[in-house]
Scaffold this active site. Structure first.
Site, PDB file in Angstrom:
ATOM      1  N   HIS A  53      37.487  44.916  39.461  1.00  0.00           N
ATOM      2  CA  HIS A  53      38.599  43.970  39.514  1.00  0.00           C
ATOM      3  C   HIS A  53      38.413  42.950  40.640  1.00  0.00           C
ATOM      4  CE1 HIS A  53      42.969  43.094  40.533  1.00  0.00           C
ATOM      5  NE2 HIS A  53      42.861  42.697  39.284  1.00  0.00           N
ATOM      6  N   GLU A  80      35.631  41.570  36.535  1.00  0.00           N
ATOM      7  CA  GLU A  80      36.794  40.718  36.246  1.00  0.00           C
ATOM      8  C   GLU A  80      36.914  39.653  37.326  1.00  0.00           C
ATOM      9  OE1 GLU A  80      41.304  39.792  36.247  1.00  0.00           O
ATOM     10  OE2 GLU A  80      40.054  40.493  37.893  1.00  0.00           O
ATOM     11  N   ASP A  82      39.204  35.683  38.248  1.00  0.00           N
ATOM     12  CA  ASP A  82      40.333  34.809  37.897  1.00  0.00           C
ATOM     13  C   ASP A  82      39.902  33.366  38.078  1.00  0.00           C
ATOM     14  OD1 ASP A  82      42.549  36.993  37.901  1.00  0.00           O
ATOM     15  OD2 ASP A  82      41.496  37.270  39.799  1.00  0.00           O
ATOM     16  N   HIS A  95      42.122  33.830  42.830  1.00  0.00           N
ATOM     17  CA  HIS A  95      43.236  34.492  42.144  1.00  0.00           C
ATOM     18  C   HIS A  95      44.533  33.692  42.168  1.00  0.00           C
ATOM     19  CE1 HIS A  95      46.710  37.196  41.755  1.00  0.00           C
ATOM     20  NE2 HIS A  95      45.958  37.789  40.841  1.00  0.00           N
ATOM     21  N   GLU A 154      39.799  35.886  33.608  1.00  0.00           N
ATOM     22  CA  GLU A 154      41.248  35.687  33.429  1.00  0.00           C
ATOM     23  C   GLU A 154      41.610  34.236  33.730  1.00  0.00           C
ATOM     24  OE1 GLU A 154      43.986  38.221  35.594  1.00  0.00           O
ATOM     25  OE2 GLU A 154      45.644  36.909  35.001  1.00  0.00           O
TER      26      GLU A 154
HETATM   27  O1  G3P Z   1      42.970  41.917  34.779  1.00  0.00           O
HETATM   28  C1  G3P Z   1      44.220  42.366  35.081  1.00  0.00           C
HETATM   29  C2  G3P Z   1      44.676  41.968  36.408  1.00  0.00           C
HETATM   30  O2  G3P Z   1      43.669  41.281  37.062  1.00  0.00           O
HETATM   31  C3  G3P Z   1      45.888  41.141  36.297  1.00  0.00           C
HETATM   32  O3  G3P Z   1      46.507  40.985  37.495  1.00  0.00           O
HETATM   33  O4  G3P Z   1      47.170  39.728  39.421  1.00  0.00           O
HETATM   34  O5  G3P Z   1      45.106  41.048  39.523  1.00  0.00           O
HETATM   35  O6  G3P Z   1      45.170  38.971  38.185  1.00  0.00           O
HETATM   36  P1  G3P Z   1      45.941  40.131  38.709  1.00  0.00           P
HETATM   37 CA    CA Z   2      43.049  39.081  37.293  1.00  0.00          CA
END
Ligand code: G3P
Ligand code: CA
Length: 293
Positions: A53, A80, A82, A95, A154
């Protein structure tokens, strides 16, 4: 307001009504537990995915090249990240809609050019040893990951508005990197997913939600929504917060034809529990604590 502000999700009373619930969730389960010692996952007999993450963000500053490189050394299947869009239209990996929390700068990503974003220190707030760490572009991350792991991207929105063209630029970058086989797109926001689907881009998409209220046709993404998940039939997965990841809900998602990746769990024994409940993937800030059978 831009052209996409008139969608069904922008019913303002709904947004206000959902605030207490979202606040409760953030207080009750916003931060993952302190990690314990590592584990080796049990054999499941089915394909499950471990997702780093924001990169291996327990070891290095989130959404930066050091976190991506650390994740590449672990047993994770996906990394993952963002993405947001800079003032001059570059897709950047960060993020929040502002640079305030993770860098030594201030301001909205949408108000800063790539050159201005690149001047910021994106590592020292995590640890003072991470100097000269920049906010990466999506293009840079694609070059580094290069199919060694899958990339779960994301797509975020700005503080108030959606980014004009973020979806199309993200798709273009994936095409240029010939990364279609190893990228998956996800978002909390329906207008973002709808624009990806409209682009007729053959790549898996995941709908992100916080969770569903049991027995009622009500779920929460970034606000309360009524109805079922049929509207997400083009998505391959519905990804859920760990607080809502019951066996019944996971089974129900499977019965509706969706996979589910659960976010975000840092305690190794709980990662195993989520896989035991049927989760197809689990996101963690500490992929280094999980070995594969
Ligand atoms: O991928 C799920 C998670 O990343 C969503 O929440 O706030 O960490 O982007 P956040
Ligand atoms: Ca995320």
């Amino acid at each position: 307001m831009n052209e996409r502000s008139g969608t069904r999700e922008n019913i303002s009373w709904l947004r206000w009504a959902s605030l207490p619930i979202l606040l409760f969730i953030m207080c009750a389960c916003g931060s993952a537990d302190t990690p314990e010692k590592g584990i080796t996952l049990k054999k499941t007999g089915r394909k499950v995915s471990l997702i780093a993450h924001r990169g291996a963000s327990g070891l290095a500053p989130e959404n930066t090249i050091p976190a991506i490189k650390k994740a590449l050394e672990t047993s994770c299947d996906f990394i993952e990240i963002d993405v947001h869009q800079s003032k001059d239209g570059e897709v950047v990996v960060i993020h929040d809609p502002t640079v305030d929390r993770t860098t030594n700068g201030t301001g909205r990503v949408a108000d800063l050019t790539l050159a201005e974003l690149k001047k910021l220190e994106a590592g020292i707030k995590f640890d003072s040893s991470f100097t000269d760490v920049q906010i990466p572009t999506l293009a840079q991350v694609l070059r580094i990951v290069k199919g060694k792991k899958k990339l779960l991207i994301e797509l975020k929105k700005g503080e108030e508005e959606y980014y004009e063209g973020l979806e199309e630029k993200t798709i273009q970058l994936i095409r240029e990197a010939r990364a279609e086989e190893w990228c998956v797109l996800q978002s909390f926001h329906d207008p973002i997913l709808e624009r990806i689907w409209k682009a007729d881009f053959v790549i898996p998409t995941h709908k992100l939600i916080v969770g569903k209220i049991p027995f009622l046709p009500i779920f929460i993404d970034h606000e309360l929504k009524f109805g079922g998940f049929d509207r997400y039939s083009e998505a391959t997965a519905i990804n859920v917060h760990r607080y809502f990841a019951s066996k019944a809900f996971i089974t129900s998602l499977h019965n509706q034809g969706f996979k589910t990746f659960i976010w975000t769990e840092d305690t190794p024994k709980n990662i195993q529990k989520l896989f035991d409940l049927g989760a197809d993937g689990v996101m963690t800030n500490h992929p280094e604590l999980v070995e594969r059978p």
